[in-house]
Design an enzyme around this catalytic site. Sequence first.
Site, PDB file in Angstrom:
ATOM      1  N   TYR A   1      -4.990   4.979  -9.655  1.00 32.38           N
ATOM      2  CA  TYR A   1      -6.049   4.396  -9.293  1.00 32.38           C
ATOM      3  C   TYR A   1      -7.267   4.725 -10.093  1.00 32.38           C
ATOM      4  O   TYR A   1      -8.184   3.778 -10.559  1.00 32.38           O
ATOM      5  CB  TYR A   1      -6.375   4.526  -7.737  1.00 32.38           C
ATOM      6  CG  TYR A   1      -5.627   3.743  -6.950  1.00 32.38           C
ATOM      7  CD1 TYR A   1      -5.754   2.621  -6.486  1.00 32.38           C
ATOM      8  CD2 TYR A   1      -4.306   4.147  -6.446  1.00 32.38           C
ATOM      9  CE1 TYR A   1      -4.996   1.834  -5.426  1.00 32.38           C
ATOM     10  CE2 TYR A   1      -3.323   3.548  -5.728  1.00 32.38           C
ATOM     11  CZ  TYR A   1      -3.782   2.397  -5.344  1.00 32.38           C
ATOM     12  OH  TYR A   1      -2.568   1.803  -4.278  1.00 32.38           O
TER      13      TYR A   1
ATOM     14  N   CYS B   1       0.973  -1.211   0.062  1.00 36.23           N
ATOM     15  CA  CYS B   1      -0.031   0.117  -0.013  1.00 36.23           C
ATOM     16  C   CYS B   1       0.837   1.243   0.102  1.00 36.23           C
ATOM     17  O   CYS B   1       1.696   1.447   1.052  1.00 36.23           O
ATOM     18  CB  CYS B   1      -0.914  -0.272   1.263  1.00 36.23           C
ATOM     19  SG  CYS B   1      -1.997   1.487   1.464  1.00 36.23           S
TER      20      CYS B   1
ATOM     21  N   THR C   1      -8.990  -0.541   6.109  1.00 35.95           N
ATOM     22  CA  THR C   1      -7.798   0.114   5.482  1.00 35.95           C
ATOM     23  C   THR C   1      -6.752   0.126   6.079  1.00 35.95           C
ATOM     24  O   THR C   1      -6.670  -0.046   7.542  1.00 35.95           O
ATOM     25  CB  THR C   1      -8.037   1.298   4.860  1.00 35.95           C
ATOM     26  OG1 THR C   1      -8.411   2.360   5.791  1.00 35.95           O
ATOM     27  CG2 THR C   1      -9.180   1.456   3.772  1.00 35.95           C
TER      28      THR C   1
ATOM     29  N   GLU D   1      -5.457   7.780   8.656  1.00 32.28           N
ATOM     30  CA  GLU D   1      -5.260   8.594   7.360  1.00 32.28           C
ATOM     31  C   GLU D   1      -3.764   9.063   7.515  1.00 32.28           C
ATOM     32  O   GLU D   1      -3.056   9.474   8.304  1.00 32.28           O
ATOM     33  CB  GLU D   1      -6.029  10.260   7.929  1.00 32.28           C
ATOM     34  CG  GLU D   1      -5.352  11.203   6.772  1.00 32.28           C
ATOM     35  CD  GLU D   1      -5.634  10.787   5.287  1.00 32.28           C
ATOM     36  OE1 GLU D   1      -4.515  10.872   4.451  1.00 32.28           O
ATOM     37  OE2 GLU D   1      -6.420  10.222   4.931  1.00 32.28           O
ATOM     38  N   SER D   2      -3.105   8.442   6.173  1.00 36.74           N
ATOM     39  CA  SER D   2      -1.762   8.449   6.261  1.00 36.74           C
ATOM     40  C   SER D   2      -1.079   9.801   6.127  1.00 36.74           C
ATOM     41  O   SER D   2       0.085   9.900   6.791  1.00 36.74           O
ATOM     42  CB  SER D   2      -1.222   7.524   5.032  1.00 36.74           C
ATOM     43  OG  SER D   2      -1.825   8.277   3.554  1.00 36.74           O
TER      44      SER D   2
ATOM     45  N   TRP E   1      -7.053  -7.332   3.747  1.00 33.29           N
ATOM     46  CA  TRP E   1      -5.734  -7.560   4.330  1.00 33.29           C
ATOM     47  C   TRP E   1      -6.011  -8.703   5.530  1.00 33.29           C
ATOM     48  O   TRP E   1      -6.593  -8.492   6.447  1.00 33.29           O
ATOM     49  CB  TRP E   1      -4.900  -6.291   4.998  1.00 33.29           C
ATOM     50  CG  TRP E   1      -4.943  -5.327   3.878  1.00 33.29           C
ATOM     51  CD1 TRP E   1      -5.683  -4.073   4.087  1.00 33.29           C
ATOM     52  CD2 TRP E   1      -4.175  -5.097   2.752  1.00 33.29           C
ATOM     53  NE1 TRP E   1      -5.221  -3.153   2.869  1.00 33.29           N
ATOM     54  CE2 TRP E   1      -4.270  -3.675   2.158  1.00 33.29           C
ATOM     55  CE3 TRP E   1      -3.093  -5.924   2.317  1.00 33.29           C
ATOM     56  CZ2 TRP E   1      -3.636  -3.309   1.152  1.00 33.29           C
ATOM     57  CZ3 TRP E   1      -2.339  -5.384   1.114  1.00 33.29           C
ATOM     58  CH2 TRP E   1      -2.689  -4.126   0.686  1.00 33.29           C
TER      59      TRP E   1
END
Length: 360
Positions: A219, A63, A155, A171-172, A105
């Site tokens: 994407y 990811c 996620t 939230e990355s 996952w």
Amino acid sequence: MGKVDDPSQAFHSGQAKARSALDEMSGTGEFKRTDSTYRDHIKKGTRFEPEAGRYHLYIAYACPWASRCLAVRNLKGLQDAIGLSVTHSTWQRTKPDTDDEHCGWAFASPGDAPLQSSTGYGEFPPTDCIPDTVNGAKFVRDLYEKVDDNAGKYTVPILWDKKEKTIVNNESSEIMRMFNSEFNNIAKNPDLDLYPEDLRSAIDEVNSWVYPTINNGVYRSGFATTQKAYETAFGEVFASLDKAESILSKQRFIAGKRFTEADLRLFVTLIRFDEVYAVYFKCNKRLIREYPNLRNYTSEIYQMPGIKESVNMSHIKMHYYTSHPKLNYYAVVPKGLDGTDNQWWEEPHNRDSHLGSVDV
């Protein structure tokens, strides 16, 4: 094993919530990524104090969003302060003994047996996986259900608080900034600032076009279900890659003379591009290695201490090519540049001679 249907039909007709990226489709065939739902912050003097040993990061090497969090953890020297679990890259049925067909996952240990795709094809070993040593979860979905999640999209990354037994943030971009600034009292590299005050406006401006047209643009191209949606995304991807190529012909990094979070955010897409996005997401106009500046820029960042350890090309290719039955039902993984080949991102770069020394 049950048939994997097309859940996007229910999603874009308003009948169901998105539970993975494949569900996030509009009625016009466009990929519409939904926002992350856990947005608490670690900060001194708040509920979530920046303490060593309190937090755990769940990622998948495959990811790009999760791997950029891992990269900041490495760059800041937080490996001893923040724990880590790494999923298997091939999505699995998360409720295998029920009629629930969600795939996502899964956790595994390196000594476990290989997994097959959700459609029952291939054998994919759990090399480099790190199991969940905090909660003993078998699937990332389990972590969300442990906190009574009602959003339904399971996620990574997840930043977990072991003290309160909850998800702090998924939230990355926010996790990156917390790692950058909130743990400096325990970080081994506290002086590194990936979001410096004097470059924030430049960083924010770069992020404003890199995210929708490159990071998410690939994407939008790959998951599009109409020709119009695909060609729109495709055009934006390559217009922005041309823009980045031009900027990097004049300066060392994408937001100026210093390496910042903007570079890391761009890098995670560039390093995946030739091996995955050009093929799998039909972004096939030009490869990154064919852009003189983008190629050398990608190589320079990959070779920085801490970055290489966040890139696992085997996991990357395994995930994309084995986890989306709509795109690759039989889970056949293109060979491309595997570990026995000369991988261009490992080769010496020319950024020193071309644009001078690094200003960090």
